[in-house]
Enzyme design. Structure first.
Site, PDB file in Angstrom:
ATOM      1  N   ASP A  42       6.782  13.137 -16.582  1.00 41.97           N
ATOM      2  CA  ASP A  42       7.811  12.201 -15.436  1.00 41.97           C
ATOM      3  C   ASP A  42       8.973  13.132 -14.776  1.00 41.97           C
ATOM      4  OD1 ASP A  42       9.586   9.841 -15.306  1.00 41.97           O
ATOM      5  OD2 ASP A  42       9.128   8.815 -16.855  1.00 41.97           O
ATOM      6  N   TYR A 160       2.899  -4.284  -4.871  1.00 40.19           N
ATOM      7  CA  TYR A 160       3.292  -4.291  -5.967  1.00 40.19           C
ATOM      8  C   TYR A 160       1.714  -4.732  -6.268  1.00 40.19           C
ATOM      9  CZ  TYR A 160       4.210  -3.672 -10.968  1.00 40.19           C
ATOM     10  OH  TYR A 160       3.975  -3.456 -12.432  1.00 40.19           O
TER      11      TYR A 160
END
Length: 255
Positions: A42, A160
């Site tokens: 991450d 998206y």
């Protein structure tokens, strides 16, 4: 009678992106609870440490790697470190993702590029780097996190939807390409999930509230662990004859 805990990933080495929170953290915990050694990737270092602490409670082997999945060099470094310290990865879960609601006429090119960069290009870069470790004589399973927004249209979500639709078709293309080489590629398509990311999907100014009716069901919002359970199934040998599938975990949104 108590159910016997599943141990489907004993001896396996998994990489999970977006592991600092939400679906990524839940996936890392689920795989570790079933015996996997997990590399947690991450860009949020603090959240990663919390995830690894949770894995430590399980007695799991874990590796922390700060990695921006849009950065080719960082992806290469993270996968290489995983192979060196845990062994060749044979499970990859591409969970890292970003998104927002916006009127298309108001969306900047930089925001468009950011969403496609993380969701689509980042998924590609991770897969490209991991594949050589999975190919014969090894085997592997890749699970990508798409979205219902990659299956049906959603207002204020052009970037998206485009990114997640791309993930869906990339999943199918790679499944066909590697079907005979021991690598399976599948995807989950969650609906609304109770994660930090959902806060970015607020109705834009002047947006039509009725648009939310299309993405909600009587079952309400999904929990991250419910998506993680679907990811674990697709990553495991229980789905050994499944590749190119897109499993909707959406409470019936796409039914």
């Amino acid at each position: 009678m108590e159910a016997t805990p599943l141990r489907r990933f004993e001896g396996h080495r998994a990489i999970v992106t977006g592991a600092a929170s939400g679906i990524g953290r839940a996936t890392a915990i689920r795989l570790a609870s079933e015996g996997a050694a997990v590399a947690c990737l991450d860009v949020v270092a603090e959240g990663l440490e919390e995830t690894v602490d949770a894995l430590g409670v399980l007695g799991a082997t874990a590796l922390v790697q700060r990695c921006d999945v849009t950065d080719e060099t960082e992806v290469r470094r993270a996968v290489s470190a995983t192979a060196e310290r845990l062994g060749p990865p044979d499970v990859l879960c591409n969970v890292a993702g970003v998104g927002t609601f916006a009127h298309t006429v108001d969306m900047s090119l930089s925001e468009w590029d950011r969403i496609l960069g993380v969701n689509l290009t980042g998924t590609f870069l991770m897969i490209r780097e991991v594949l050589p470790h999975m190919l014969s004589p090894n085997k592997g399973s890749i699970v990508n996190v798409a979205s219902t927004a990659g299956l049906v249209g959603s207002a204020y979500s052009a970037a998206y939807c485009a990114s997640k639709g791309g993930v869906v078709m990339m999943t199918k293309a790679l499944a066909v390409e590697y079907a005979g080489r021991g690598v399976r590629v599948n995807a989950v398509a969650p609906g609304g999930v109770e994660t930090p990311l959902i806060a970015n999907f607020a109705l834009p100014p002047g947006g039509d509230p009725k648009q939310f009716e299309r993405i909600m069901t009587p079952m309400g919002m999904c929990r991250p662990d419910q998506v993680a359970a679907a990811i674990a199934f697709l990553a495991s040998e229980e789905s050994s004859y499944t590749t190119g599938a897109v499993l909707a975990v959406d409470g019936g949104v796409t039914a």
